[in-house]
Design a protein around this motif. Structure first.
Motif, PDB file in Angstrom:
ATOM      1  N   GLN A 192       0.826  -1.202   0.000  1.00  0.00           N
ATOM      2  CA  GLN A 192       0.000   0.000   0.000  1.00  0.00           C
ATOM      3  C   GLN A 192       0.863   1.257   0.000  1.00  0.00           C
ATOM      4  OE1 GLN A 192      -3.599   0.272  -0.071  1.00  0.00           O
ATOM      5  NE2 GLN A 192      -2.824   2.289  -0.644  1.00  0.00           N
ATOM      6  N   ALA A 193       1.938   1.211   0.797  1.00  0.00           N
ATOM      7  CA  ALA A 193       2.850   2.359   0.865  1.00  0.00           C
ATOM      8  C   ALA A 193       3.534   2.599  -0.476  1.00  0.00           C
ATOM      9  CB  ALA A 193       3.883   2.129   1.960  1.00  0.00           C
ATOM     10  N   ILE A 194       3.922   1.519  -1.142  1.00  0.00           N
ATOM     11  CA  ILE A 194       4.555   1.641  -2.470  1.00  0.00           C
ATOM     12  C   ILE A 194       3.580   2.226  -3.474  1.00  0.00           C
ATOM     13  CG2 ILE A 194       5.490   0.311  -4.411  1.00  0.00           C
ATOM     14  CD1 ILE A 194       6.740  -1.579  -2.358  1.00  0.00           C
ATOM     15  N   GLU A 195       2.333   1.834  -3.390  1.00  0.00           N
ATOM     16  CA  GLU A 195       1.301   2.382  -4.273  1.00  0.00           C
ATOM     17  C   GLU A 195       1.136   3.876  -4.034  1.00  0.00           C
ATOM     18  OE1 GLU A 195      -1.341   2.691  -7.258  1.00  0.00           O
ATOM     19  OE2 GLU A 195      -0.127   0.919  -6.741  1.00  0.00           O
ATOM     20  N   HIS A 196       1.212   4.295  -2.778  1.00  0.00           N
ATOM     21  CA  HIS A 196       1.124   5.724  -2.462  1.00  0.00           C
ATOM     22  C   HIS A 196       2.301   6.489  -3.058  1.00  0.00           C
ATOM     23  CE1 HIS A 196      -1.633   4.945   1.243  1.00  0.00           C
ATOM     24  NE2 HIS A 196      -2.338   5.227   0.157  1.00  0.00           N
ATOM     25  N   ILE A 197       3.484   5.873  -3.030  1.00  0.00           N
ATOM     26  CA  ILE A 197       4.658   6.517  -3.629  1.00  0.00           C
ATOM     27  C   ILE A 197       4.449   6.702  -5.132  1.00  0.00           C
ATOM     28  CG2 ILE A 197       7.093   6.209  -4.216  1.00  0.00           C
ATOM     29  CD1 ILE A 197       7.484   4.900  -1.485  1.00  0.00           C
ATOM     30  N   LYS A 198       3.909   5.683  -5.785  1.00  0.00           N
ATOM     31  CA  LYS A 198       3.635   5.780  -7.219  1.00  0.00           C
ATOM     32  C   LYS A 198       2.638   6.904  -7.502  1.00  0.00           C
ATOM     33  CE  LYS A 198       4.461   0.877  -8.280  1.00  0.00           C
ATOM     34  NZ  LYS A 198       3.839  -0.386  -8.738  1.00  0.00           N
ATOM     35  N   GLN A 199       1.621   7.024  -6.660  1.00  0.00           N
ATOM     36  CA  GLN A 199       0.633   8.090  -6.823  1.00  0.00           C
ATOM     37  C   GLN A 199       1.278   9.456  -6.612  1.00  0.00           C
ATOM     38  OE1 GLN A 199      -2.583   7.240  -4.129  1.00  0.00           O
ATOM     39  NE2 GLN A 199      -3.045   5.265  -5.071  1.00  0.00           N
ATOM     40  N   PHE A 200       2.174   9.526  -5.629  1.00  0.00           N
ATOM     41  CA  PHE A 200       2.871  10.788  -5.368  1.00  0.00           C
ATOM     42  C   PHE A 200       3.702  11.205  -6.580  1.00  0.00           C
ATOM     43  CE2 PHE A 200       6.620  13.170  -4.152  1.00  0.00           C
ATOM     44  CZ  PHE A 200       6.076  14.214  -3.421  1.00  0.00           C
ATOM     45  N   ILE A 201       4.416  10.258  -7.158  1.00  0.00           N
ATOM     46  CA  ILE A 201       5.245  10.562  -8.327  1.00  0.00           C
ATOM     47  C   ILE A 201       4.395  11.134  -9.455  1.00  0.00           C
ATOM     48  CG2 ILE A 201       6.664   9.543 -10.160  1.00  0.00           C
ATOM     49  CD1 ILE A 201       7.704   7.559  -8.063  1.00  0.00           C
ATOM     50  N   GLU A 202       3.233  10.553  -9.680  1.00  0.00           N
ATOM     51  CA  GLU A 202       2.354  11.004 -10.760  1.00  0.00           C
ATOM     52  C   GLU A 202       1.827  12.417 -10.498  1.00  0.00           C
ATOM     53  OE1 GLU A 202       0.385  10.836 -14.403  1.00  0.00           O
ATOM     54  OE2 GLU A 202       1.956   9.553 -13.534  1.00  0.00           O
TER      55      GLU A 202
END
Length: 225
Positions: free
Chosen positions: A98-108
């Protein structure tokens, strides 16, 4: 001060050189910066009618002419700072995913925020002049600094160090600007660090997403029009 620095950055990108519109040389950090500047200037000139009709067209120009040469993923990681290490240390698989998914969303959303920011800055460009310092030997270096001076009549010169890094493909892309010795990336990290720590990454993502969706316009130091 920040407002003028951002306008100066626009001048950096818009500064025209005499070479023809040719593929950008990603193997040379100094040529890369100048070629991207030249290509962007030509695109702005060519698209003046579309820009006059809608400033939102500046987003298209930023996405097509600048974004391919900005290492926004690396910049996003730098902004997140110690949060990245915190995620790496998570032992629970579901929590870590879940945390990794949040990082991906942040990058976008960070990418979209950069596009919106530059598009807004470009509305303020009024033919400022930029002088590039001589290129240095970068063989073996992973980071190079392209030094420039922004000259505007009646105002003090602004020194901008344009930081670029070599990636795993041996190609150079920009990731930060040093304006009079102040890193814009570090400034953004400081701005978001407290929010990230107190309210979490989801709130930061929502905040940047809202900012990136605002109409294209220049915003001053206080974020106002």
């Amino acid at each position: 001060m920040l407002g003028r620095v951002l306008i100066a950055i626009a001048a950096l990108w818009f500064s025209s050189i005499s070479s023809a519109n040719e593929p950008v040389d990603l193997n040379d950090p100094y040529k890369m910066v100048q070629q991207v500047a030249d290509n962007t200037f030509k695109r702005i000139t060519r698209d003046q009618e579309a820009i006059t009709e809608s400033k939102e067209h500046l987003r298209v120009i930023v996405e097509q002419e600048l974004l391919p040469y900005i290492d926004y993923k690396y910049a996003a990681y730098r902004v997140l700072g110690s949060y990245i290490q915190k995620v790496r240390n998570i032992s629970n698989k579901e929590e870590k995913a879940q945390a990794i998914e949040h990082i991906k969303q942040f990058i976008e959303v960070f990418k979209n925020y950069l596009v919106a920011t530059y598009a807004g800055v470009f509305t303020q460009y009024t033919n400022q002049h930029v002088e590039f310092s001589p290129a240095k030997d970068f063989a073996g270096d992973q980071v190079a600094i392209v030094k420039t001076t922004i000259v505007e009549p009646g105002k003090p010169d602004i020194k901008i160090d344009f930081k670029v890094r070599r990636d795993s493909n041996n190609e150079w892309r920009a990731y930060d600007m040093m304006a009079e010795g102040i890193s814009l990336l570090d400034a953004k990290q400081s701005e978001l660090h407290g929010i990230l720590r107190q309210q979490g990454i989801e709130h930061v993502i929502e905040l940047l997403d809202k900012k990136s969706r605002l109409p294209v316009q220049f915003r001053g130091d206080d974020g106002s029009k």
